[in-house]
Design a protein around this motif. Structure first.
Motif, PDB file in Angstrom:
ATOM      1  N   TYR A 132      -5.818  -1.868  21.148  1.00 38.29           N
ATOM      2  CA  TYR A 132      -4.946  -3.028  20.952  1.00 38.29           C
ATOM      3  C   TYR A 132      -5.753  -4.261  20.565  1.00 38.29           C
ATOM      4  O   TYR A 132      -5.361  -5.021  19.677  1.00 38.29           O
ATOM      5  N   ARG A 133      -6.907  -4.474  21.217  1.00 38.55           N
ATOM      6  CA  ARG A 133      -7.760  -5.619  20.878  1.00 38.55           C
ATOM      7  C   ARG A 133      -8.224  -5.539  19.428  1.00 38.55           C
ATOM      8  O   ARG A 133      -8.208  -6.538  18.701  1.00 38.55           O
ATOM      9  N   GLN A 134      -8.615  -4.338  19.007  1.00 37.91           N
ATOM     10  CA  GLN A 134      -9.095  -4.175  17.626  1.00 37.91           C
ATOM     11  C   GLN A 134      -7.951  -4.356  16.633  1.00 37.91           C
ATOM     12  O   GLN A 134      -8.127  -4.918  15.544  1.00 37.91           O
ATOM     13  N   LEU A 135      -6.765  -3.863  17.006  1.00 41.06           N
ATOM     14  CA  LEU A 135      -5.592  -3.979  16.132  1.00 41.06           C
ATOM     15  C   LEU A 135      -5.223  -5.440  15.886  1.00 41.06           C
ATOM     16  O   LEU A 135      -4.849  -5.821  14.772  1.00 41.06           O
ATOM     17  N   LEU A 136      -5.343  -6.272  16.920  1.00 42.02           N
ATOM     18  CA  LEU A 136      -5.064  -7.705  16.760  1.00 42.02           C
ATOM     19  C   LEU A 136      -5.982  -8.319  15.709  1.00 42.02           C
ATOM     20  O   LEU A 136      -5.544  -9.129  14.887  1.00 42.02           O
ATOM     21  N   GLN A 137      -7.258  -7.922  15.730  1.00 45.94           N
ATOM     22  CA  GLN A 137      -8.193  -8.472  14.739  1.00 45.94           C
ATOM     23  C   GLN A 137      -7.886  -7.964  13.340  1.00 45.94           C
ATOM     24  O   GLN A 137      -7.961  -8.717  12.365  1.00 45.94           O
ATOM     25  N   PHE A 138      -7.520  -6.693  13.246  1.00 52.36           N
ATOM     26  CA  PHE A 138      -7.193  -6.122  11.941  1.00 52.36           C
ATOM     27  C   PHE A 138      -6.013  -6.867  11.318  1.00 52.36           C
ATOM     28  O   PHE A 138      -6.052  -7.261  10.144  1.00 52.36           O
ATOM     29  N   LEU A 139      -4.955  -7.068  12.091  1.00 52.90           N
ATOM     30  CA  LEU A 139      -3.763  -7.754  11.572  1.00 52.90           C
ATOM     31  C   LEU A 139      -4.035  -9.235  11.355  1.00 52.90           C
ATOM     32  O   LEU A 139      -3.545  -9.826  10.390  1.00 52.90           O
ATOM     33  N   VAL A 196     -10.563   1.450   5.499  1.00 52.25           N
ATOM     34  CA  VAL A 196     -10.655   2.920   5.510  1.00 52.25           C
ATOM     35  C   VAL A 196     -12.068   3.362   5.131  1.00 52.25           C
ATOM     36  O   VAL A 196     -12.659   4.238   5.780  1.00 52.25           O
ATOM     37  N   LEU A 197     -12.617   2.766   4.080  1.00 57.60           N
ATOM     38  CA  LEU A 197     -13.992   3.106   3.661  1.00 57.60           C
ATOM     39  C   LEU A 197     -14.992   2.815   4.780  1.00 57.60           C
ATOM     40  O   LEU A 197     -15.907   3.596   5.031  1.00 57.60           O
ATOM     41  N   CYS A 198     -14.806   1.686   5.449  1.00 56.64           N
ATOM     42  CA  CYS A 198     -15.704   1.305   6.543  1.00 56.64           C
ATOM     43  C   CYS A 198     -15.611   2.305   7.693  1.00 56.64           C
ATOM     44  O   CYS A 198     -16.640   2.717   8.252  1.00 56.64           O
ATOM     45  N   ALA A 199     -14.393   2.713   8.035  1.00 62.54           N
ATOM     46  CA  ALA A 199     -14.206   3.681   9.123  1.00 62.54           C
ATOM     47  C   ALA A 199     -14.882   5.011   8.797  1.00 62.54           C
ATOM     48  O   ALA A 199     -15.551   5.613   9.650  1.00 62.54           O
ATOM     49  N   LEU A 200     -14.735   5.466   7.551  1.00 65.70           N
ATOM     50  CA  LEU A 200     -15.374   6.717   7.136  1.00 65.70           C
ATOM     51  C   LEU A 200     -16.900   6.604   7.214  1.00 65.70           C
ATOM     52  O   LEU A 200     -17.588   7.533   7.660  1.00 65.70           O
ATOM     53  N   ALA A 201     -17.427   5.448   6.774  1.00 60.79           N
ATOM     54  CA  ALA A 201     -18.881   5.236   6.803  1.00 60.79           C
ATOM     55  C   ALA A 201     -19.401   5.239   8.244  1.00 60.79           C
ATOM     56  O   ALA A 201     -20.444   5.840   8.537  1.00 60.79           O
ATOM     57  N   PHE A 202     -18.697   4.580   9.148  1.00 64.17           N
ATOM     58  CA  PHE A 202     -19.107   4.576  10.563  1.00 64.17           C
ATOM     59  C   PHE A 202     -19.025   5.985  11.162  1.00 64.17           C
ATOM     60  O   PHE A 202     -19.876   6.390  11.957  1.00 64.17           O
ATOM     61  N   HIS A 215     -14.073  -0.084  15.175  1.00 61.71           N
ATOM     62  CA  HIS A 215     -15.090  -1.010  14.672  1.00 61.71           C
ATOM     63  C   HIS A 215     -14.881  -1.354  13.197  1.00 61.71           C
ATOM     64  O   HIS A 215     -15.277  -2.433  12.760  1.00 61.71           O
ATOM     65  N   ALA A 216     -14.252  -0.465  12.452  1.00 62.11           N
ATOM     66  CA  ALA A 216     -13.909  -0.800  11.063  1.00 62.11           C
ATOM     67  C   ALA A 216     -12.898  -1.934  11.041  1.00 62.11           C
ATOM     68  O   ALA A 216     -12.974  -2.850  10.209  1.00 62.11           O
ATOM     69  N   MET A 217     -11.932  -1.886  11.971  1.00 62.11           N
ATOM     70  CA  MET A 217     -10.901  -2.925  12.011  1.00 62.11           C
ATOM     71  C   MET A 217     -11.477  -4.289  12.350  1.00 62.11           C
ATOM     72  O   MET A 217     -10.972  -5.318  11.909  1.00 62.11           O
ATOM     73  N   SER A 218     -12.558  -4.318  13.141  1.00 60.04           N
ATOM     74  CA  SER A 218     -13.144  -5.608  13.504  1.00 60.04           C
ATOM     75  C   SER A 218     -14.306  -6.007  12.598  1.00 60.04           C
ATOM     76  O   SER A 218     -14.779  -7.141  12.667  1.00 60.04           O
ATOM     77  N   THR A 219     -14.767  -5.100  11.742  1.00 55.64           N
ATOM     78  CA  THR A 219     -15.875  -5.429  10.826  1.00 55.64           C
ATOM     79  C   THR A 219     -15.352  -6.038   9.530  1.00 55.64           C
ATOM     80  O   THR A 219     -15.799  -7.114   9.113  1.00 55.64           O
ATOM     81  N   VAL A 220     -14.398  -5.371   8.885  1.00 54.98           N
ATOM     82  CA  VAL A 220     -13.853  -5.891   7.620  1.00 54.98           C
ATOM     83  C   VAL A 220     -13.071  -7.182   7.861  1.00 54.98           C
ATOM     84  O   VAL A 220     -13.068  -8.086   7.027  1.00 54.98           O
ATOM     85  N   SER A 221     -12.439  -7.278   9.032  1.00 53.65           N
ATOM     86  CA  SER A 221     -11.716  -8.518   9.365  1.00 53.65           C
ATOM     87  C   SER A 221     -12.671  -9.618   9.808  1.00 53.65           C
ATOM     88  O   SER A 221     -12.248 -10.743  10.068  1.00 53.65           O
TER      89      SER A 221
END
Length: 485
Positions: A132-139, A196-202, A215-221
């Motif tokens: 949920y914390r990561q989702l908030l950053q993504f959105l 998506v690319l970031c998540a695959l790379a991680f 971590h992809a959701m909080s890195t690209v955001s």
């Protein structure tokens, strides 16, 4: 109530209903993972916030009113405030059972992609809460891109929209138009694709699928939340750190450029952008400087290690992501100050990054140099150029005014934090961490805000919203002229 405010109420009702939907993914995940004490909290928060939104929307659902530019200031400010308030509910009623003060700070930090936290013991949180914390950053990151590229240029905040090489948002219309929706869809595609690319790379780099997605959701955001207290220090992996550096940099680039590059299937657009070139030069110079400081100072035995950690920390700071190398605040010499200082500059305009933005900083430096030349040659005429194009005097004044007001807000926030009882170093670090949307600061807030008094936490919450809304959006609401019909 006037038609104008009824129309704004209708929009806020919709925003709160949409914010309530963020509780559903972690609620279903909690059921799948058989977690105790979290699923009902998320479902309850969803129902409570959804009902509140419907209560606001239903009485004014048929209102038909063309919103004007000045209404945008109130809408974007209230959107962040109300979204933060309803997003805080799960943190209060479920793990980690925060106070309302801390919960609102945590939710605001997520949605503004600041990454500052009041939670210690992230490793032990239920996975649904971590998600949920990561989702908030993504959105929040997506919302910021749309705000920066589609809405703020219309409101003429800080003048950056007038000297962008590629304009993706509407800039001339006098009322909010459907083109914002078209822009938002295009930006959403780019943002989602990079995530998506970031998540695959991680994932390929050694993280589990859950860790990679989070971590992809909080890195690209460029948010900086992690599922571990040690963040990337948990893996101590050069591959993962350099992958994060690449995607933090991509998050710090104008998303309009990403879209144009994708649409034209060409990388040439990146090389023609003067702001991006300046951004990369600053990153390179600062990384080498910090690496030399901490190598010569004996923090690391080998220069390769010093350069790896320095680059990671500089990129994390200038993109205001906020992932931190453990103990960076204890590095030799001026390294910690330089690391935190680059957050003032921030990334490119139209990105998910906080700070002043590179374009504005470059323009003010060039304006200062022009004034020096003018003193030597009083009768000469020197043109201000950005990206090979002449910049009008009105834009120069607009940007200079923005930076002056921003710095005044920073000083006021730092002094206010000091008055709550924080020492000078922590007050400076706290103001930088929140107003630039950086996350980690110096002193007592180097790693988290857990040990900070409630007054400073509320000031930090205000600072995060103020920084995210580019200062003017919030300050304009304090003027009497705004409220006159």
């Amino acid at each position: 109530m006037s038609q104008r405010f009824r129309a704004i109420q209708r929009i806020l009702g919709v925003i709160i209903v949409l914010s309530s939907l963020t509780k559903l993914p972690p609620a279903f995940l909690a059921l799948v993972w058989n977690e105790e004490g979290t699923a009902h909290v998320f479902f309850g928060s969803f129902l409570a916030s959804g009902f509140l939104g419907l209560l606001l929307w239903a009485p004014v659902r048929h209102v038909n009113y063309d919103l004007r530019l000045r209404d945008g200031f109130l809408i974007v400010t209230l959107t962040w405030v109300f979204a933060s308030l309803v997003s805080a509910l799960p943190f209060v009623h479920g793990p980690p059972h925060l106070s309302y003060t801390d919960a609102i700070f945590e939710a605001t930090s997520g949605l503004t992609t600041t990454g500052a936290t009041v939670i210690v013991g992230l490793d032990d949180l239920p996975q649904s809460v971590q998600f949920y914390r990561q989702l908030l950053q993504f959105l929040g990151g997506m919302g910021i891109v749309i705000l920066a590229v589609a809405i703020l240029p219309m409101l003429k905040i800080g003048g950056t929209q007038l000297f962008r090489a590629e304009s993706t948002g509407p800039t001339k219309d006098t009322k909010l138009t459907p083109r914002i929706a078209e822009t938002a869809k295009a930006l959403w595609g780019v943002y989602f694709g990079l995530t998506v690319l970031c998540a695959l790379a991680f994932w390929f780099g050694g993280m589990t699928l859950f860790e990679a997605i989070c971590h992809a959701m909080s890195t690209v955001s460029t948010g900086g939340f992690s599922t571990y207290d040690a963040a990337f220090g948990y893996w101590d992996s050069p591959i993962l750190e350099w992958t994060a550096v690449v995607f933090m940099l991509l998050g710090g680039v104008n998303f309009g450029l990403h879209f144009v590059a994708w649409r034209r299937a060409s990388m040439a657009v990146y090389s023609t952008d003067s702001e991006l070139r300046s951004f990369l030069r600053i990153v390179a110079v600062a990384s080498v400087l910090v690496a030399l400081m901490i190598w010569v100072g004996g923090d690391y035995l080998h220069f390769a290690d010093a350069f790896r950690y320095a680059t990671f920390q500089i990129v994390s700071s200038i993109t205001t992501t906020g992932f931190a190398v453990s103990g960076f605040d204890q590095w030799s010499g001026a390294a910690p100050l330089l690391v935190v200082g680059v957050a003032f500059i921030g990334g490119c305009s139209g990105s998910t990054v906080g700070g002043l933005k590179v374009a504005r900083v470059v323009m003010v430096v060039r304006q200062g140099y022009r004034e020096i030349k003018q003193l030597v040659h009083p009768k000469a005429q020197f043109l201000m150029k950005m990206g090979g194009r002449r910049v009008s005097e009105s834009v120069v004044l607009s940007v200079s005014g923005f930076i002056a007001i921003w710095m005044l807000c920073f000083v006021a926030l730092m002094l206010a934090m000091n008055l709550t009882g924080l020492d000078i170093e922590s007050s400076f670090g706290g103001a930088v961490a929140t107003l630039t949307n950086l996350g980690p600061g110096l002193g007592d807030v180097a790693s988290n805000f857990a040990g900070v008094n409630d007054g400073a936490v509320w000031l930090g919450t205000l600072g995060m919203i103020l920084g995210r809304l580019e200062v003017f959006s919030l300050l304009v609401l304090l003027t009497p002229q705004f409220w006159r019909e």
